[in-house]
Design an enzyme around this catalytic site. Structure first.
Site, PDB file in Angstrom:
ATOM      1  N   LEU A  65     -32.161  50.914  -6.139  1.00  0.00           N
ATOM      2  CA  LEU A  65     -31.950  49.729  -5.314  1.00  0.00           C
ATOM      3  C   LEU A  65     -32.555  49.888  -3.926  1.00  0.00           C
ATOM      4  O   LEU A  65     -32.946  48.923  -3.290  1.00  0.00           O
ATOM      5  CB  LEU A  65     -30.451  49.439  -5.182  1.00  0.00           C
ATOM      6  CG  LEU A  65     -29.707  49.057  -6.464  1.00  0.00           C
ATOM      7  CD1 LEU A  65     -28.216  48.989  -6.191  1.00  0.00           C
ATOM      8  CD2 LEU A  65     -30.224  47.723  -6.992  1.00  0.00           C
ATOM      9  N   GLY A  66     -32.607  51.114  -3.446  1.00  0.00           N
ATOM     10  CA  GLY A  66     -33.121  51.360  -2.104  1.00  0.00           C
ATOM     11  C   GLY A  66     -33.259  52.845  -1.850  1.00  0.00           C
ATOM     12  O   GLY A  66     -32.753  53.676  -2.611  1.00  0.00           O
ATOM     13  N   GLY A  68     -33.451  55.942   1.396  1.00  0.00           N
ATOM     14  CA  GLY A  68     -33.266  56.277   2.797  1.00  0.00           C
ATOM     15  C   GLY A  68     -33.722  57.688   3.090  1.00  0.00           C
ATOM     16  O   GLY A  68     -34.340  58.343   2.234  1.00  0.00           O
ATOM     17  N   VAL A  73     -30.147  54.824  -3.376  1.00  0.00           N
ATOM     18  CA  VAL A  73     -29.065  54.069  -3.988  1.00  0.00           C
ATOM     19  C   VAL A  73     -29.561  53.557  -5.333  1.00  0.00           C
ATOM     20  O   VAL A  73     -30.638  52.963  -5.426  1.00  0.00           O
ATOM     21  CB  VAL A  73     -28.621  52.881  -3.107  1.00  0.00           C
ATOM     22  CG1 VAL A  73     -27.605  52.030  -3.863  1.00  0.00           C
ATOM     23  CG2 VAL A  73     -28.017  53.375  -1.805  1.00  0.00           C
ATOM     24  N   LYS A  88     -24.667  55.678  -4.266  1.00  0.00           N
ATOM     25  CA  LYS A  88     -25.489  56.301  -3.233  1.00  0.00           C
ATOM     26  C   LYS A  88     -25.555  57.797  -3.500  1.00  0.00           C
ATOM     27  O   LYS A  88     -24.534  58.480  -3.557  1.00  0.00           O
ATOM     28  CB  LYS A  88     -24.915  56.051  -1.835  1.00  0.00           C
ATOM     29  CG  LYS A  88     -25.723  56.688  -0.717  1.00  0.00           C
ATOM     30  CD  LYS A  88     -25.059  56.524   0.644  1.00  0.00           C
ATOM     31  CE  LYS A  88     -25.204  55.147   1.202  1.00  0.00           C
ATOM     32  NZ  LYS A  88     -24.765  55.080   2.625  1.00  0.00           N
ATOM     33  N   ASP A 181     -23.988  49.176  13.455  1.00  0.00           N
ATOM     34  CA  ASP A 181     -25.311  48.938  12.880  1.00  0.00           C
ATOM     35  C   ASP A 181     -25.305  47.647  12.058  1.00  0.00           C
ATOM     36  O   ASP A 181     -25.845  47.587  10.958  1.00  0.00           O
ATOM     37  CB  ASP A 181     -25.744  50.113  12.018  1.00  0.00           C
ATOM     38  CG  ASP A 181     -27.263  50.149  11.804  1.00  0.00           C
ATOM     39  OD1 ASP A 181     -27.994  49.586  12.641  1.00  0.00           O
ATOM     40  OD2 ASP A 181     -27.712  50.724  10.799  1.00  0.00           O
TER      41      ASP A 181
END
Length: 373
Positions: A65-66, A68, A73, A88, A181
């Site tokens: 999904l993503g 970092g 994730v 995650k 954030d």
């Protein structure tokens, strides 16, 4: 997605508020804030009392999904129930202080009772030093993309979404937690249904301060959504989230950022405009928007945090309650948001450096992220 987390604080992250409530200015810098390497807790053994097991023993990991700094994730499926979650994966060996993972999990466990905050379900590590945080899977995507996809959108719709967001923030603050954030990519929707709920995600940079007399000092967050007091190295409190709410409200009604309308400002100029509270409603997108909406934004984007509108006051405004927000379709604003989105949407199926070349609408300016790690 914010897998990178950081919590190093000057003087343990908080500073006693001066008597009388006035915040004392810390030494100011002529240059943009820089990263501050953590100097505490170098123990990389990881969080204490975390169960060790293989991910495959309970879940099937699926698509990414993503991505970092410290991990990714992925979608994961519970092998027994078939329920889909977001997982995650964090490489504990890459973390300068693995206790940061423990801090994030503790905050996720604390805030999960609110319907507009991401729900936490599971936490464990494997024998290779990889940590897994299993959370609710928000299938509705990010808020801004959803607005563009739906097309039909007005002030009343925006007020309902912002009401959910402010309600979640008020709850988070009541627990002594400041998100720090808050930005578009950290606001997701529960599903693709018409009545999908707003969900605040990513508590990696959040801070828990139980004593109301204590204030935070770390220059941390994402530049485009940081309040002026963060840049000026002043002690600050949870009203930095209220400022970010004002930024988000501005974007949701106009389709552009108040301090960087075209995402083209150099870092120093962006910080200068934020520090000087230099914004206006002169663009044509504001012509049909109510005065009440503009008034609220002005109150939220107050340079002096003591004058900033409280979340309780925000939730009780006639605009949020639907009495004065109009139903005029914000076609121009959605088009402007769509043009930004088309220009900066990531390459489908790509993560990491390749995707970073084409940031999404909500990361045009938010990629300039301040972190203490």
């Amino acid at each position: 997605m914010g897998c990178t987390t950081s919590s190093h604080e000057v003087n343990d992250g908080v500073e006693k508020a001066p008597k009388g409530g006035d915040m004392q200015s810390l030494p100011k810098s002529d240059s943009p804030p820089t990263n501050v390497p953590p100097t505490e807790n170098k123990d990389n053994s990881g969080p204490k009392h975390v169960e060790t097991r293989s991910a495959e023993s309970k879940y099937t990991l699926k698509e990414v999904l993503g991505k970092g700094r410290y991990g990714i994730v992925k979608v994961c499926i519970d092998n027994e129930t078939g329920i889909h979650y977001a997982c995650k994966l964090i490489d504990g060996k890459a973390m300068k202080s693995a206790s940061i993972i423990d801090d994030e999990v503790a905050k996720l466990q604390e805030v999960r009772e609110h319907p507009n905050v991401i729900q936490f379900y599971d936490f464990f590590k494997d024998n290779h030093g990889m940590f897994y945080i299993v959370m609710e899977l928000c299938k509705g995507g990010d808020l801004f993309s959803r607005i563009v996809e739906d097309g039909s959108y007005n002030e009343t719709s925006a007020a309902e979404l912002l009401k959910q967001l402010a309600s979640a923030l008020k709850y988070i603050h009541s627990l002594g937690i400041t998100h720090r954030d808050l930005k578009p990519e950290n606001i997701l929707l529960s599903d693709k249904g018409k009545n999908a709920q707003v969900k605040i995600v990513d508590f990696g940079l959040s801070k828990m301060v139980q004593d109301s007399t204590l204030m935070m000092t770390t220059v941390i967050g994402t530049w485009a959504y940081c309040a002026p007091e963060v840049f000026s190295n002043q002690p600050y409190d949870n009203t930095v989230d209220n400022w970010a709410l004002g930024i988000l409200m501005f974007i949701m009604l106009s389709g552009y950022h108040p301090f960087d309308p075209y995402g083209e400002l150099a870092d120093g100029e962006l910080i200068s405009r934020i520090s000087n509270d230099d914004f206006d409603f002169d663009e044509p997108e504001w012509e049909g928007i109510s005065d009440d909406a503009k008034f609220i934004i002005r109150r939220l984007l107050q340079k002096n945090p003591k004058k900033r509108m409280t979340l309780e006051a925000f939730l009780n405004t006639s605009w949020v309650l639907g009495d004065t927000s109009n139903t005029v379709d914000l076609t121009s604003s959605v088009k402007r948001m769509a043009s930004f989105s088309a220009r900066y949407r990531p390459i489908p199926g790509k993560v990491g450096d390749e995707a970073a070349k084409k940031p999404t609408l909500d990361t045009i300016v938010s990629e300039r992220r301040i972190s203490a790690d």
